[in-house]
Enzyme design. Structure first.
Site, mmCIF file in Angstrom:
data_model
loop_
_atom_site.group_PDB
_atom_site.id
_atom_site.type_symbol
_atom_site.label_atom_id
_atom_site.label_comp_id
_atom_site.label_asym_id
_atom_site.label_seq_id
_atom_site.Cartn_x
_atom_site.Cartn_y
_atom_site.Cartn_z
ATOM 1 C CD GLU A 55 0.352 -6.645 2.678
ATOM 2 O OE1 GLU A 55 0.977 -7.245 3.573
ATOM 3 O OE2 GLU A 55 0.522 -5.434 2.421
ATOM 4 C CG HIS B 176 10.865 5.419 10.438
ATOM 5 N ND1 HIS B 176 10.942 6.428 9.517
ATOM 6 C CD2 HIS B 176 10.521 4.307 9.743
ATOM 7 C CE1 HIS B 176 10.650 5.970 8.319
ATOM 8 N NE2 HIS B 176 10.394 4.685 8.423
ATOM 9 C CD GLU C 224 0.585 4.277 4.678
ATOM 10 O OE1 GLU C 224 1.801 4.486 4.870
ATOM 11 O OE2 GLU C 224 -0.312 4.975 5.190
ATOM 12 N NE ARG D 160 3.692 9.435 4.776
ATOM 13 C CZ ARG D 160 4.521 10.375 4.328
ATOM 14 N NH1 ARG D 160 4.333 11.626 4.706
ATOM 15 N NH2 ARG D 160 5.520 10.083 3.524
ATOM 16 C CG ASP E 11 -0.196 -0.263 2.520
ATOM 17 O OD1 ASP E 11 1.032 -0.044 2.573
ATOM 18 O OD2 ASP E 11 -0.842 -0.698 3.489
ATOM 19 C CG HIS F 125 6.589 3.609 10.384
ATOM 20 N ND1 HIS F 125 6.261 2.406 10.966
ATOM 21 C CD2 HIS F 125 6.088 3.574 9.126
ATOM 22 C CE1 HIS F 125 5.600 1.667 10.096
ATOM 23 N NE2 HIS F 125 5.474 2.351 8.967
#
Length: 381
Positions: free
Chosen positions: A102, A229, A116, A199, A80, A197
């Site tokens: 996936e 990260h 995503e 967003r 994604d 990590h």
């Protein structure tokens, strides 16, 4: 995708080419080396502080000449990411069939995870072949009335994990080398492994996560390891809030082998990562997910994953229970991993070559459990 690349390399009637975008190049290189993957096309898309729109434009501009040069019969994209979405779009514009590894993961909320959730929905729309990891993912695709053929393969991340745990288990010298990277770990203390990590957690979310970790660091029986990260939106608040606490080890991002070894040695894993939600249950590790929704609800239903969001009180309470209640911890570690049996790449290669397969499904609960126990057993401490 490494297990898929390896499986396709064994197909005599197929030429498989690998294109990488060059994002997080150092992290990428160790995976290429680990799985001995030859790169045919390597792009250089990274710019400091680039925006998603800037990245998207650069991806199309760089990927289109690759498709022009190799003129593939099909492309495979995974997951994604923005890269996956723009690769699918570039191929669609050239009328090249796209297969999505996936496929079908959904939260139902375009803002979580962002971007995503939108990326994977778009990829699934343009694909003619949807390689779903689970029956739930297939059901999600069916509900959207998409045109692509859907096949349940299991998730390739379990294939990669299985290969890696076998290598660690049967190579004592390698295992000792990996453990030497963690000299600060105190024997007898429970290890809380943290990754973060996403967003949507930037800003107040990471501030809350740091508050929870600061509280947990006061436990004398617990040690916290956090590979931080590289994104400055993560590093800034985490280093500022936690670097002075002696019971928290903030370390650089780990290569795949080291991270798998650290997962093996952990007692509890606290994460906002999708992949870790799939990997950790195969190692018999309970997972607390710092998100309010997940596109991987199978693990929540199976009891291997618990959603805790970023609220400090919820995080502290969940970690505390897993550290203090041995029976509850044992129950969380003995569930079946619903994500795969280590044969996803084999199924994908067969589908691409037109061979019939037996789809992965929970009717194969016995084999899924066997695969989980095998992986869990391959973790000498």
């Amino acid at each position: 995708m490494a297990p898929v690349v390896k499986a396709l390399s064994r197909e005599t009637g197929m030429q498989s080419l690998v294109c990488v975008t060059g994002q997080h190049r150092q992290m990428l290189q160790q995976v290429l080396d680990l799985f001995a993957i030859k790169v045919d096309y390597s792009l250089d898309v990274m710019l400091p502080d680039q925006t998603l729109n800037g990245l998207s434009a650069r991806l199309i501009g760089l990927l289109d000449p690759v498709l022009e040069a190799c003129r593939p019969d099909r492309i495979l994209v995974h997951g994604d990411t923005t890269t996956a979405m723009m690769a699918a779009l570039t191929a669609f514009h050239r009328r090249i069939p796209v297969a999505h590894v996936e496929a079908g993961l959904r939260t139902g909320d375009l803002g979580q995870p962002w971007p995503e959730e939108m990326n994977r929905r778009y990829v699934d729309i343009v694909c003619d072949l949807l390689l779903a990891p689970t029956a739930q993912a297939k059901n999600n695709l069916a509900a959207e009335h998409l045109a692509g053929r859907v096949v349940i393969t299991g998730n390739t991340v379990i294939d990669a994990l299985r290969l890696t745990t076998e290598r660690i288990a049967f190579d004592e010298q390698l295992r000792n080398q990996l453990d030497a990277h963690f000299p600060y770990l105190v024997p007898g203390r429970k290890l809380l492994l943290v990754t973060g990590h996403r967003r949507e957690n930037f800003g107040s979310g990471f501030a809350e996560i740091c508050d929870a970790l600061a509280t947990l660091s006061r436990r004398s029986d617990l040690q916290i390891v956090y590979p931080v990260h590289l994104n400055p939106n993560v590093q800034g608040p985490v280093l500022a809030a936690l670097s002075h606490l002696p019971n928290i080890h903030l370390i650089e991002p780990l290569d795949y082998l080291l991270f798998v070894r650290l997962m093996q040695r952990s007692h509890v894993i606290l994460t906002d990562s999708g992949g870790v939600q799939e990997e950790a249950p195969s190692l018999g590790k309970p997972v607390l997910v710092m998100r309010n929704v997940t596109e991987r609800p199978e693990a929540v239903s199976a009891g291997t994953v618990q959603l805790v969001g970023t609220d400090p009180a919820r995080i502290v309470a969940a970690v505390t229970r897993l550290c203090d209640d041995d029976i509850f911890w044992q129950q969380a570690t003995q569930r079946v991993n619903p994500y795969g049996d280590g044969r996803a790449a084999e199924r994908i290669a067969s589908v691409l070559c037109g061979r019939p397969i037996a789809e992965f499904g929970m009717d194969q609960r016995g084999s899924a459990r066997k695969a989980q126990l095998a992986a869990a057993a391959l973790q000498p401490i």
